[in-house]
Design a protein around this motif. Structure first.
Motif, mmCIF file in Angstrom:
data_model
loop_
_atom_site.group_PDB
_atom_site.id
_atom_site.type_symbol
_atom_site.label_atom_id
_atom_site.label_comp_id
_atom_site.label_asym_id
_atom_site.label_seq_id
_atom_site.Cartn_x
_atom_site.Cartn_y
_atom_site.Cartn_z
ATOM 1 N N ASN B 124 0.769 -1.238 0.000
ATOM 2 C CA ASN B 124 0.000 0.000 0.000
ATOM 3 C C ASN B 124 0.804 1.294 0.000
ATOM 4 O O ASN B 124 0.300 2.328 -0.412
ATOM 5 N N HIS B 125 2.019 1.265 0.518
ATOM 6 C CA HIS B 125 2.743 2.531 0.634
ATOM 7 C C HIS B 125 4.252 2.293 0.674
ATOM 8 O O HIS B 125 4.707 1.161 0.811
ATOM 9 N N PRO B 126 5.055 3.366 0.578
ATOM 10 C CA PRO B 126 6.509 3.205 0.574
ATOM 11 C C PRO B 126 7.012 2.512 1.842
ATOM 12 O O PRO B 126 6.518 2.774 2.939
ATOM 13 N N THR B 127 7.989 1.637 1.636
ATOM 14 C CA THR B 127 8.571 0.873 2.741
ATOM 15 C C THR B 127 10.086 0.892 2.629
ATOM 16 O O THR B 127 10.625 0.782 1.525
ATOM 17 N N SER B 128 10.743 1.053 3.764
ATOM 18 C CA SER B 128 12.196 0.900 3.837
ATOM 19 C C SER B 128 12.518 -0.091 4.943
ATOM 20 O O SER B 128 11.634 -0.437 5.736
ATOM 21 N N TYR B 129 13.756 -0.525 4.981
ATOM 22 C CA TYR B 129 14.156 -1.499 6.003
ATOM 23 C C TYR B 129 15.434 -1.072 6.705
ATOM 24 O O TYR B 129 16.296 -0.405 6.107
ATOM 25 N N TRP B 130 15.530 -1.481 7.959
ATOM 26 C CA TRP B 130 16.726 -1.244 8.777
ATOM 27 C C TRP B 130 17.190 -2.586 9.310
ATOM 28 O O TRP B 130 16.434 -3.295 9.983
ATOM 29 N N VAL B 131 18.413 -2.954 8.957
ATOM 30 C CA VAL B 131 18.973 -4.233 9.406
ATOM 31 C C VAL B 131 20.303 -3.948 10.106
ATOM 32 O O VAL B 131 21.322 -3.713 9.457
ATOM 33 N N PRO B 132 20.310 -3.935 11.434
ATOM 34 C CA PRO B 132 21.525 -3.517 12.156
ATOM 35 C C PRO B 132 22.677 -4.515 12.076
ATOM 36 O O PRO B 132 23.822 -4.145 12.329
ATOM 37 N N ALA B 133 22.389 -5.775 11.722
ATOM 38 C CA ALA B 133 23.474 -6.778 11.660
ATOM 39 C C ALA B 133 23.449 -7.455 10.296
ATOM 40 O O ALA B 133 22.805 -8.484 10.095
ATOM 41 N N HIS B 134 24.138 -6.835 9.357
ATOM 42 C CA HIS B 134 24.192 -7.335 7.977
ATOM 43 C C HIS B 134 25.002 -8.635 7.949
ATOM 44 O O HIS B 134 26.183 -8.641 8.293
ATOM 45 N N SER B 135 24.373 -9.736 7.550
ATOM 46 C CA SER B 135 25.087 -11.019 7.529
ATOM 47 C C SER B 135 24.385 -11.975 6.583
ATOM 48 O O SER B 135 23.302 -11.685 6.068
ATOM 49 N N LEU B 136 25.010 -13.128 6.381
ATOM 50 C CA LEU B 136 24.411 -14.153 5.526
ATOM 51 C C LEU B 136 23.109 -14.690 6.133
ATOM 52 O O LEU B 136 22.306 -15.294 5.434
ATOM 53 N N ARG B 137 22.914 -14.474 7.432
ATOM 54 C CA ARG B 137 21.669 -14.927 8.064
ATOM 55 C C ARG B 137 20.517 -13.979 7.764
ATOM 56 O O ARG B 137 19.352 -14.375 7.781
ATOM 57 N N THR B 138 20.823 -12.690 7.550
ATOM 58 C CA THR B 138 19.749 -11.722 7.319
ATOM 59 C C THR B 138 19.550 -11.408 5.837
ATOM 60 O O THR B 138 18.421 -11.227 5.389
ATOM 61 N N PHE B 139 20.625 -11.336 5.075
ATOM 62 C CA PHE B 139 20.519 -11.072 3.634
ATOM 63 C C PHE B 139 20.602 -12.429 2.926
ATOM 64 O O PHE B 139 21.687 -12.931 2.662
ATOM 65 N N VAL B 140 19.448 -13.018 2.649
ATOM 66 C CA VAL B 140 19.382 -14.431 2.257
ATOM 67 C C VAL B 140 18.937 -14.602 0.812
ATOM 68 O O VAL B 140 18.283 -13.725 0.229
ATOM 69 N N ALA B 141 19.286 -15.751 0.247
ATOM 70 C CA ALA B 141 18.858 -16.060 -1.116
ATOM 71 C C ALA B 141 17.344 -16.204 -1.162
ATOM 72 O O ALA B 141 16.692 -15.856 -2.148
ATOM 73 N N ARG B 142 16.763 -16.735 -0.082
ATOM 74 C CA ARG B 142 15.335 -16.981 -0.079
ATOM 75 C C ARG B 142 14.808 -16.880 1.348
ATOM 76 O O ARG B 142 15.354 -17.511 2.257
ATOM 77 N N CYS B 143 13.758 -16.107 1.546
ATOM 78 C CA CYS B 143 13.156 -15.994 2.882
ATOM 79 C C CYS B 143 12.403 -17.274 3.214
ATOM 80 O O CYS B 143 11.766 -17.875 2.350
ATOM 81 N N ASP B 144 12.451 -17.682 4.484
ATOM 82 C CA ASP B 144 11.713 -18.879 4.898
ATOM 83 C C ASP B 144 10.202 -18.667 4.748
ATOM 84 O O ASP B 144 9.453 -19.602 4.471
#
Lengths: 287, 244
Positions: B124-144
């Motif tokens: 419905n509207h603009p969205t941004s994200y904040w990820v304080p710990a950038h890692s292979l666990r958070t930036f993933v090939a596929r979300c569960d």
């Protein structure tokens, strides 16, 4: 006007195994905790619980009362994750229908308006659609648009907690947000409200603007006087959340021995005894 | 004034997400995003509206300027007059986000918050994200499990997703956007001292990085911004804890 004052026991006597029960409030805010504890002490089981969930959902899951939870989230606010709900989910002991928060509102609203569904974009494209294959989309009859048809979520019973009510079932919220308590009641066949104080009708408008009288006796079947009935969740302006107690609850949940102690002390007694023990605890804390 | 620290840089990077938004509700989730939104409002985005986190719209001075209970928030979400910055337990190449659970969602290894408002927000509207710990666990090939929609899922929906828009992803390593032909995630800037190799190594999918070109460095806070963060918005330094 009909006198709708009843007791906690009268509410429990209206409930049956397998019912769908909507619980008002939001996260760890203005939850009808006294009524929830009364369900914990009853033999009721196989309930479907519909809630913007907090410890209400966690406690009912931990006590094995729940067959299915319909929710947008389950959280204790200042403690983001609800430990008992997590444990139930991770053990696979409850069925779920996990929704977007707005979809949950829409489902209650559809039930309140006696509509089979209401259209929305919320949920489209997310895994809500794959995890709940019963959800359908609908094509707009007026143009090129496809929308999610959020099905009505009719409730057998709604339980909510308010700041004030009169004997006829007119209720008043004095805090910052009604949440969706009126929709829970409007979506339900039977509606029970616990409140901090039952007052004369004239006292309601004397105690707050007419805008605080959103949930009227049209949508209420029974009123239970339950001072402190939302503890340990917040019931502004009567009292804030008991953060220390909530922390104790969440910590105890992770340890079987401590949880058994917590249960014995806080969940197996009636409301009067609960209040007395809370007073004792306050004295201990402030010594 | 001492040099800016990483948390202060991230506050400014979050603030930048709301630049140009005009008069809409900024809904930051988390300490650093909240400071970012307040900084944006105190400087280059004065028309933003914010709540006190409960149900009141408040001015920067803390004066109530409106009532915003959850029901009004949902109306606002569906009308589009809001820009949220959410967290993400997982986020993928096209910006699909998971805050619901880890593992098989039918019986998760770890139950998190649930879907909350992520599906409705993102469509419905603009969205941004904040990820304080950038890692292979958070930036993933596929979300569960997908709570918030990414660009590939939005594209598959066609006109139903015409209000979908992901602006920025801010992490402790850099700032990312989706301004590529296929709307896959791109490095917009790297925080000082972070190399493209390092951020790629911490990311579970190929990041778009212009070949050969120098990746911009995330802009430093101005002296005025630093003063606002340190002396006015967060004198107790609550922002530090979010990056530990």
């Amino acid at each position: 006007m009909k006198d709708k004052r009843i007791t906690e026991a009268d509410v429990i006597a209206e409930l049956r195994d397998g019912m769908t029960i909507g619980i008002g409030g939001w996260g760890s805010r203005r939850k009808p905790m006294q009524l929830v504890r009364a369900i914990l002490r009853s033999p009721l089981r196989d309930l479907t619980v519909v809630s913007y969930g907090g410890a209400d959902v966690g406690l009912l899951c931990a006590a094995g009362k729940v067959k299915k939870v319909i929710y947008g989230f389950v959280s204790l606010d200042s403690i983001p994750l609800e430990p008992h709900f997590r444990a139930a989910r991770q053990a696979g002991t409850v069925e779920v229908m996990e929704l977007d928060e707005g979809m949950l509102q829409w489902g209650l609203y559809a039930a309140a308006l006696r509509l089979p569904f209401l259209p929305t974009r919320a949920g489209l494209g997310s895994d809500i659609m794959t995890l709940n294959p019963e959800l359908r989309t609908v094509a707009s009859p007026y143009g090129d648009d496809t929308l999610l048809a959020m099905p009505a979520l009719p409730l057998d019973v709604a339980l909510v907690h308010m700041n004030r009510a009169d004997a006829a079932g007119n209720t008043q919220f004095l805090g910052p947000d009604l949440y969706f308590d009126d929709l829970f009641c409007a979506a339900a066949k039977r509606r029970f409200v616990s409140c901090e104080r039952i007052v004369e009708t004239a006292e309601l408008s004397a105690g707050g603007s007419v805008h605080t009288l959103k949930l009227s006796r049209l949508l209420v079947d029974g009123v239970v006087a339950a001072p402190g009935g939302a503890h340990f969740t917040s019931c502004e302006p009567d009292y804030p959340r008991d953060e220390a107690f909530q922390k104790e609850y969440a910590t105890a949940a992770g340890d079987p021995a401590r949880w058994a102690e917590f249960r014995t002390r806080w969940l197996e007694c009636d409301a009067v005894e609960y209040g007395r023990r809370l007073g004792e605890r306050g004295a201990e804390v402030h010594k | 004034m001492t040099d800016p620290t990483l948390d202060e840089l991230c506050v400014v990077a979050c603030a930048e997400a709301w630049r140009g938004d005009g008069e809409l509700l900024a809904s930051p989730i988390g300490v650093i995003p909240a400071l970012g939104a307040r900084l944006a409002r105190a400087t280059f985005a004065p028309d933003l509206l914010m709540t006190d986190g409960v149900a009141t719209l408040v001015t920067p001075e803390g004066v109530a300027e409106g009532w915003m209970p959850y029901r009004s928030i949902f109306d606002l979400v569906w009308s589009g007059r809001r820009h949220v910055m959410m967290g993400a337990a997982q986020i993928d190449r096209f910006g699909n986000q998971n805050i619901a659970s880890i593992g098989d969602p039918r019986r998760p290894k770890s139950q998190l918050l649930g879907m909350r408002g992520a599906p409705g927000n993102t469509i419905n509207h603009p969205t941004s994200y904040w990820v304080p710990a950038h890692s292979l666990r958070t930036f993933v090939a596929r979300c569960d499990v997908v709570s918030g929609l990414g660009y590939d899922r939005a594209a598959a929906l066609g006109p139903a997703a015409r209000f979908h828009q992901l602006r920025r992803v801010v992490s402790n390593l850099g700032v990312f956007d989706f301004e590529t032909p296929d709307h896959s995630m791109r490095v917009r800037s790297l925080h000082p001292g972070v190399t493209a190799e390092a951020v790629q190594a911490a990311t579970g999918f190929p990041l778009a990085i212009a070949p050969g070109a120098d990746v911009p460095t995330t802009r430093a806070p101005t002296a005025d911004e630093l003063r606002l963060i340190r002396e006015v918005l967060d004198p107790r330094g609550t922002r530090k804890a979010e990056l530990k």
